[in-house]
Design a protein around this motif. Structure first.
Motif, PDB file in Angstrom:
ATOM      1  N   GLY A 142       0.839  -1.158  -0.101  1.00  0.00           N
ATOM      2  CA  GLY A 142       0.113   0.012   0.031  1.00  0.00           C
ATOM      3  C   GLY A 142       0.964   1.271   0.019  1.00  0.00           C
ATOM      4  N   SER A 170      -6.601   0.504  -4.281  1.00  0.00           N
ATOM      5  CA  SER A 170      -6.743   1.497  -3.418  1.00  0.00           C
ATOM      6  C   SER A 170      -5.719   1.554  -2.247  1.00  0.00           C
ATOM      7  N   GLN A 210      -5.074   3.258   0.281  1.00  0.00           N
ATOM      8  CA  GLN A 210      -5.781   3.594   1.637  1.00  0.00           C
ATOM      9  C   GLN A 210      -6.364   1.961   1.946  1.00  0.00           C
ATOM     10  N   GLN A 211      -6.846   1.352   1.197  1.00  0.00           N
ATOM     11  CA  GLN A 211      -7.461   0.020   1.756  1.00  0.00           C
ATOM     12  C   GLN A 211      -6.387  -0.996   1.969  1.00  0.00           C
ATOM     13  N   MET A 241      -4.670   0.279   5.493  1.00  0.00           N
ATOM     14  CA  MET A 241      -5.352  -0.231   6.591  1.00  0.00           C
ATOM     15  C   MET A 241      -5.658  -1.543   6.638  1.00  0.00           C
ATOM     16  N   GLY A 242      -5.702  -2.307   5.612  1.00  0.00           N
ATOM     17  CA  GLY A 242      -5.837  -3.840   5.711  1.00  0.00           C
ATOM     18  C   GLY A 242      -4.863  -4.365   6.493  1.00  0.00           C
ATOM     19  N   THR A 257      -4.558  -3.720  10.059  1.00  0.00           N
ATOM     20  CA  THR A 257      -5.495  -4.548  10.687  1.00  0.00           C
ATOM     21  C   THR A 257      -5.006  -5.934  10.929  1.00  0.00           C
TER      22      THR A 257
END
Length: 153
Positions: free
Chosen positions: A54, A61, A63-64, A67-68, A71
């Protein structure tokens, strides 16, 4: 003297807060700790990959992906902490490890139905989760963790 003061006095005297269990660690408990640690390390590697992809790659994406990745890195903490607790024969560690294995089963099912190379990953994850579940409910492992049958009052 309050219980907190007694506990502080024991810590300052060098006495461990949790009693050490006598004897060696059973092979079943060692295997459960090792497999749980491998699952945690695999999650951490996946999370790091997603985060780095990322930040430096070109995902659909960013951002996804970031964040993934964060997480998944956060989720990797639970099996790693549980594995350390199992290795040190801490009673509390059985619950988080069992939860990790139970959560891994639907993930494995999804991977198996994903097709391609995901099938192999899903099968490996399912086998590892089932093996750890069996190892952790074994009486040898529960006794080593200080978990025994409940006594009737």
């Amino acid at each position: 003297m309050s219980s907190q003061q007694k506990q502080s006095a024991r810590r300052s005297a060098g006495t461990p807060a949790a009693p050490e269990r006598s004897g060696s660690r059973p092979a079943r408990l060692t295997a459960a700790a090792a497999l749980t640690a491998v699952e945690g390390l695999a999650l951490a590697a996946l999370g790091a990959y997603m985060l780095i992809d990322g930040l430096t790659g070109s995902p659909d994406s960013p951002q996804q992906a970031e964040m993934g990745g964060l997480t998944v890195l956060a989720l990797a903490v639970l099996p790693l902490v549980a594995a350390r607790g199992l290795w040190l024969r801490r009673r509390w560690s059985r619950g988080p490890s069992l939860i990790t294995q139970i959560v891994a089963l639907p993930v494995a099912w999804t991977l198996v139905h994903g097709g391609g190379a995901l099938v192999a990953g899903g099968v490996v994850l399912a086998v590892a989760a089932l093996v750890v579940l069996v190892l952790l409910v074994n009486p040898t492992a529960t006794e080593a963790l200080g978990i025994g049958p409940r006594e009737n009052p």
